[in-house]
Design a protein around this motif. Structure first.
Motif, short mmCIF file in Angstrom:
data_model
loop_
_atom_site.label_atom_id
_atom_site.label_comp_id
_atom_site.label_asym_id
_atom_site.label_seq_id
_atom_site.Cartn_x
_atom_site.Cartn_y
_atom_site.Cartn_z
N TRP A 1 38.36 95.91 61.72
CA TRP A 1 39.27 95.19 62.60
C TRP A 1 40.67 95.80 62.52
O TRP A 1 41.62 95.17 62.11
N ASN A 2 40.72 97.05 62.94
CA ASN A 2 41.93 97.85 62.80
C ASN A 2 42.72 97.90 64.12
O ASN A 2 42.38 98.66 65.02
N SER A 3 43.77 97.12 64.21
CA SER A 3 44.58 97.10 65.44
C SER A 3 45.33 98.42 65.63
O SER A 3 45.62 98.80 66.77
N ASN A 4 45.64 99.12 64.54
CA ASN A 4 46.31 100.42 64.68
C ASN A 4 45.43 101.43 65.39
O ASN A 4 45.92 102.24 66.19
N GLN B 1 50.57 91.68 70.13
CA GLN B 1 49.42 91.15 70.88
C GLN B 1 48.12 91.79 70.41
O GLN B 1 47.09 91.12 70.32
N ALA B 2 48.16 93.09 70.12
CA ALA B 2 46.97 93.77 69.59
C ALA B 2 46.58 93.19 68.24
O ALA B 2 45.40 92.94 67.98
N ASN B 3 47.57 92.94 67.38
CA ASN B 3 47.29 92.33 66.07
C ASN B 3 46.66 90.95 66.23
O ASN B 3 45.70 90.62 65.53
N ALA B 4 47.19 90.14 67.16
CA ALA B 4 46.66 88.80 67.39
C ALA B 4 45.23 88.87 67.95
O ALA B 4 44.35 88.09 67.54
N PHE B 5 44.99 89.79 68.87
CA PHE B 5 43.66 89.97 69.45
C PHE B 5 42.64 90.35 68.37
O PHE B 5 41.56 89.77 68.28
N ARG C 1 38.32 89.07 64.44
CA ARG C 1 37.89 89.09 63.04
C ARG C 1 37.54 87.68 62.56
O ARG C 1 36.52 87.45 61.94
N ASP C 2 38.39 86.70 62.91
CA ASP C 2 38.13 85.32 62.50
C ASP C 2 36.87 84.77 63.17
O ASP C 2 36.12 84.02 62.55
N HIS D 1 37.50 94.64 75.51
CA HIS D 1 37.22 93.20 75.48
C HIS D 1 35.98 92.96 74.62
O HIS D 1 34.98 93.67 74.73
N ILE D 2 36.07 91.95 73.79
CA ILE D 2 34.96 91.59 72.90
C ILE D 2 34.46 90.21 73.32
O ILE D 2 35.24 89.27 73.45
N GLN D 3 33.14 90.12 73.51
CA GLN D 3 32.57 88.82 73.84
C GLN D 3 31.25 88.62 73.12
O GLN D 3 30.50 89.57 72.91
N GLN D 4 31.01 87.38 72.76
CA GLN D 4 29.74 87.02 72.14
C GLN D 4 28.79 86.58 73.23
O GLN D 4 29.11 85.66 74.00
#
Length: 148
Positions: free
Chosen positions: A52-55, A73-77, A82-83, A143-146
């Motif tokens: 889960w590397n925003s960098n 915003q990338a860090n929050a995404f 990750r959560d 975009h990540i979706q379950q």
């Protein structure tokens, strides 16, 4: 009159050959771009989602994406993903393809993929769109979706 018809015939033949040449070129280059973009996705997406590397996401983002997504915003995404999903257990590869688009004489090379991965809290589809700019693939959309 005969010369005009011969001239038009030659012009039509040249035009048809040019069109055929373009389609052959696009087919050959398109196949190469498919392989290249798929390899890029299968190499880079796991780097982003395994830890889960925003960098990594920011480093590979296109200027267009960076206009609408800053580092916070990338860090929050990434933190939200990750959560919601936990650690990556297995990367299952990607499916998709690249495309060559010409608009007003400008060539754009893009690619769209769906990568699949298994995480602690379930599986996810990662939709990713790329642009090739200056010979380098850059992320335009991520975009990540379950799946349900």
């Amino acid at each position: 009159m005969k010369r005009i018809l011969i001239g038009l015939g030659i012009a039509c033949i040249v035009l048809i050959l040019a069109i055929i040449s373009f389609f052959i070129y696009a087919s050959i280059k398109g196949t190469a771009y498919d392989k290249e973009s798929k390899a890029w996705v299968d190499n880079e997406v796991p780097k982003i989602v395994s830890n889960w590397n925003s960098n990594e996401l920011i480093d590979h983002s296109s200027p267009e994406l960076l206009v609408i997504m800053n580092k916070d915003q990338a860090n929050a995404f990434i933190a939200s993903a990750r959560d919601g999903l936990g650690s990556m257990k297995k990367y299952n590869g990607s499916t998709g393809e690249s495309g060559i688009h010409i608009n007003n004489g400008k060539q754009t090379i893009s690619a769209e993929y769906v990568a699949k991965a298994d995480f602690e809290k379930g599986s996810a589809d990662i939709d990713i769109r790329l642009l090739k700019e200056g010979g380098i693939w850059k992320i335009l959309y991520f975009h990540i979706q379950q799946p349900n």
